[in-house]
Design an enzyme around this catalytic site. Sequence first.
Site, PDB file in Angstrom:
ATOM      1  N   LEU A  23       0.807  -1.218   0.000  1.00  0.00           N
ATOM      2  CA  LEU A  23       0.000   0.000   0.000  1.00  0.00           C
ATOM      3  C   LEU A  23       0.843   1.273   0.000  1.00  0.00           C
ATOM      4  CD1 LEU A  23      -2.679  -1.395   2.444  1.00  0.00           C
ATOM      5  CD2 LEU A  23      -2.766  -1.349  -0.046  1.00  0.00           C
ATOM      6  N   CYS A  24       2.131   1.136  -0.264  1.00  0.00           N
ATOM      7  CA  CYS A  24       3.021   2.299  -0.368  1.00  0.00           C
ATOM      8  C   CYS A  24       2.788   3.057  -1.676  1.00  0.00           C
ATOM      9  CB  CYS A  24       4.488   1.826  -0.379  1.00  0.00           C
ATOM     10  SG  CYS A  24       5.313   2.034   1.180  1.00  0.00           S
ATOM     11  N   HIS A  25       2.844   4.364  -1.603  1.00  0.00           N
ATOM     12  CA  HIS A  25       2.730   5.189  -2.800  1.00  0.00           C
ATOM     13  C   HIS A  25       4.064   5.211  -3.549  1.00  0.00           C
ATOM     14  CE1 HIS A  25      -0.446   6.665  -0.161  1.00  0.00           C
ATOM     15  NE2 HIS A  25      -1.051   7.125  -1.222  1.00  0.00           N
TER      16      HIS A  25
ATOM     17  N   MET B   5       9.138   4.231   4.952  1.00  0.00           N
ATOM     18  CA  MET B   5       9.234   2.872   4.432  1.00  0.00           C
ATOM     19  C   MET B   5      10.453   2.695   3.524  1.00  0.00           C
ATOM     20  SD  MET B   5       6.972   1.520   6.135  1.00  0.00           S
ATOM     21  CE  MET B   5       7.590  -0.071   5.626  1.00  0.00           C
ATOM     22  N   GLU B   6      10.789   3.760   2.801  1.00  0.00           N
ATOM     23  CA  GLU B   6      11.969   3.694   1.941  1.00  0.00           C
ATOM     24  C   GLU B   6      13.225   3.543   2.799  1.00  0.00           C
ATOM     25  OE1 GLU B   6       9.335   5.500   1.324  1.00  0.00           O
ATOM     26  OE2 GLU B   6       8.838   4.954  -0.739  1.00  0.00           O
TER      27      GLU B   6
ATOM     28  N   ASP C 177      23.610 -12.465   2.761  1.00  0.00           N
ATOM     29  CA  ASP C 177      23.855 -13.259   1.550  1.00  0.00           C
ATOM     30  C   ASP C 177      25.346 -13.429   1.290  1.00  0.00           C
ATOM     31  OD1 ASP C 177      23.175 -14.607  -0.914  1.00  0.00           O
ATOM     32  OD2 ASP C 177      23.827 -12.804  -1.954  1.00  0.00           O
TER      33      ASP C 177
END
Lengths: 168, 168, 168, 168, 168, 168
Positions: free
Chosen positions: B84-86, B122-123, B137
Amino acid sequence: MARKSRKTKPSRLTHFDEAGRAQMVDVSAKPATERIAVASGHVTVARQTMRLIRAGQVKKGDVLSVAELAGIMGAKRTHELIPLCHPLALSALSVVLKPNLRQSRIDITATVKTTGPTGVEMEALTAVSVAALTVYDMCKAVDRGMVLGDIRLEHKSGGKSGTYERGR
Amino acid sequence: MARKSRKTKPSRLTHFDEAGRAQMVDVSAKPATERIAVASGHVTVARQTMRLIRAGQVKKGDVLSVAELAGIMGAKRTHELIPLCHPLALSALSVVLKPNLRQSRIDITATVKTTGPTGVEMEALTAVSVAALTVYDMCKAVDRGMVLGDIRLEHKSGGKSGTYERGR
Amino acid sequence: MARKSRKTKPSRLTHFDEAGRAQMVDVSAKPATERIAVASGHVTVARQTMRLIRAGQVKKGDVLSVAELAGIMGAKRTHELIPLCHPLALSALSVVLKPNLRQSRIDITATVKTTGPTGVEMEALTAVSVAALTVYDMCKAVDRGMVLGDIRLEHKSGGKSGTYERGR
Amino acid sequence: MARKSRKTKPSRLTHFDEAGRAQMVDVSAKPATERIAVASGHVTVARQTMRLIRAGQVKKGDVLSVAELAGIMGAKRTHELIPLCHPLALSALSVVLKPNLRQSRIDITATVKTTGPTGVEMEALTAVSVAALTVYDMCKAVDRGMVLGDIRLEHKSGGKSGTYERGR
Amino acid sequence: MARKSRKTKPSRLTHFDEAGRAQMVDVSAKPATERIAVASGHVTVARQTMRLIRAGQVKKGDVLSVAELAGIMGAKRTHELIPLCHPLALSALSVVLKPNLRQSRIDITATVKTTGPTGVEMEALTAVSVAALTVYDMCKAVDRGMVLGDIRLEHKSGGKSGTYERGR
Amino acid sequence: MARKSRKTKPSRLTHFDEAGRAQMVDVSAKPATERIAVASGHVTVARQTMRLIRAGQVKKGDVLSVAELAGIMGAKRTHELIPLCHPLALSALSVVLKPNLRQSRIDITATVKTTGPTGVEMEALTAVSVAALTVYDMCKAVDRGMVLGDIRLEHKSGGKSGTYERGR
């Protein structure tokens, strides 16, 4: 932290060639075998956030279902996100989010399977991470203090390096 | 955990409509303002892994540079990963990884800026997560017991909800 | 089919230059205005499939929530899928799926908003299509005869070409 | 609608686990076999739009070629769009768009092949949908009333569930 | 090689911070202005390949149209491919491929526009590169000796660094 | 330019069907064999740019490492960029950038391996191109006159069409 597998570990980081240059490790000589990886992690949330999440679960606006789906979709893109990961055909993928009331957190587990020449540890860890980020996104308007933690590999089997089981 | 901002918080999760249906929140009425978010986190590694990472840093095979780049690139794909992130035009993005010898971990900080109608928390959190996953990794062949932890928002400013500063 | 807007329509396809070469239309001279588009469509399903879908809705295994989320996420990637679409910052996006028992189909509506120089018709239509494809995917093991139909623009407003309202 | 295959169908939706949680179905026990899927659909257009499309075909500005290519490229991204689809290595993919003058519509057929443990129905349906959306995009400046319809599976073969042939 | 712009150039690479760490340059203080970039390049092909390409152009199987479209679509993904590129809303994008018989090569030109705080040089160069790679892909079964060459910026305007015009 | 392989070449472009329609070539009848491709290319830079690049290499801000990583990541997305390329599971991938002082250019070589039904020439060429574009991006603030050139296949082996070795 006890390791169940007793294979010799490489003495240098295999993602670099002898000149220190990053590379995608050559797996062309490895046979395609069935491989499984399980990863876990959690999102610590405020008590009030936990109440809102649980209200959505039983009634409407289910944060956990959205995050489970995001984890599944995110895992499919692991090789795009992690520079030296091999693209893989995944054969099974599930992500489970459960409210842990006692510790006021959402517990996350991801299980991934493939039949291929490399393992799916990164896919499992990516699934957990993206699911956790999605919980954060959906609850951040009420709780900016949430913390994503203890994201780690629980189990891995298949492949030359054998089985790994995280100790307790 | 002290919140510096004293705005009233919503009493329900804004990512759902009144019927409990997930939605991308309407930001069309919000003005485009400059927004900054800083997130942090770390990867706890074995002592021997730390030695290998540091050897690469000073000489060759630099895990931390690869992970910084992966964090930057991952942050640009936040809106693809988080349902739901823009989608946003980012105006600055940096990711810093530092060996923390005392605690045998790699400390990660990400700073993101935008000029837009929504924030970039969020970024920043995605940048930290992808960088942490990349460290995992690149070192997993020598250390499967690494743990990603304490991924959280440190600071956010700009926008109607005001400034958030994580307490110590 | 009645058109409410009375603007003159172009006499040729604007996505081609005068030599017949595909191009992304130049919108640099167009002002950024608020634009809305609503699209709809449906998936016709067998009666037994409808029963399974509804059982999931009230209890568990909710096909419609998954498809709504897929529609939202798919719409964000419209410019990657449709060759000549402009990348856009979307400001609101919702997708609603409702069982239509009388006609044994799932009705889908998507609403998209942006503030920008081009419209979001394609985003709304893509949201409906991806949601419909997701319903098909999740029910195909029990019903391969499902049909996606009547995917169309219902409403569009904002921008030079004015308002479009689909006639009944 | 006649089904040629007579296998027993599952009594519940396989994309959910017993707790109602969405999951990518485990196909690790399924053998890799050759699988084919054919899907179809159409875009109904105004007569004048059909004339413009056909003019481009014989001369310049060929909408149908662009849409065929978009369908092929879109099908390769099916597993990114459809949440629970497995990533697959496709072995053949073609999309054909043909003007159907009598019914004033563009008829679309997509054929996809793979050698793998799961089918390619979703890839074929996604190819048709993205091609149809592309026709809409390229003609929308002259015709907002176009409708995408009858997107459905025509044929599928290979795999445990046998052959499916849509009845007429 | 003559530069028309006489701005002072930075004495170090701006994509690194003072510690030598890669970063996405902060453009938040730069105003959004209209920017244009034009890039060019070519693919040298065997005479027989040129004949096949030209046959397709006039009749069927048009390599150049496919490559033009691929260039447009590739340019939209520049920020995903180039690690430190900013995501941008493009306002116009065209790619032109022309057979150059005398030099037995396909000449490529891409023109990109945006209104934003950074330029679109990378988008134009990426469009040319992806178009060139597509020509290679489509003709490689008959000609593996093709060479992509002279991919370069021809013109750039808008932004603080002024206009750049490649000398002849 | 001497070709070492003496297989008969197709007399038409295989990426089109008999009606001239672009298609992804059917490889379902081809056995999965090990395949290798090596491609090369270079970026010609100004003397001063070369100095800055080399300073970063020995000290900090290493353009070449960033570009190598971008090349690896870009190659994994070849099938998304090149319309008719098959998605492939790559088994090894390395990209090497070296300063060539005498000719004031950065020389690039990419090596890709797969075990599959089609070759990896496009992946190798894409790796070189994306690495070259990244060098341009990171140095463009000091040198807009850089040129990407001589991007070509050096070697290919495996598969029905046999071995190709570029002549000198």
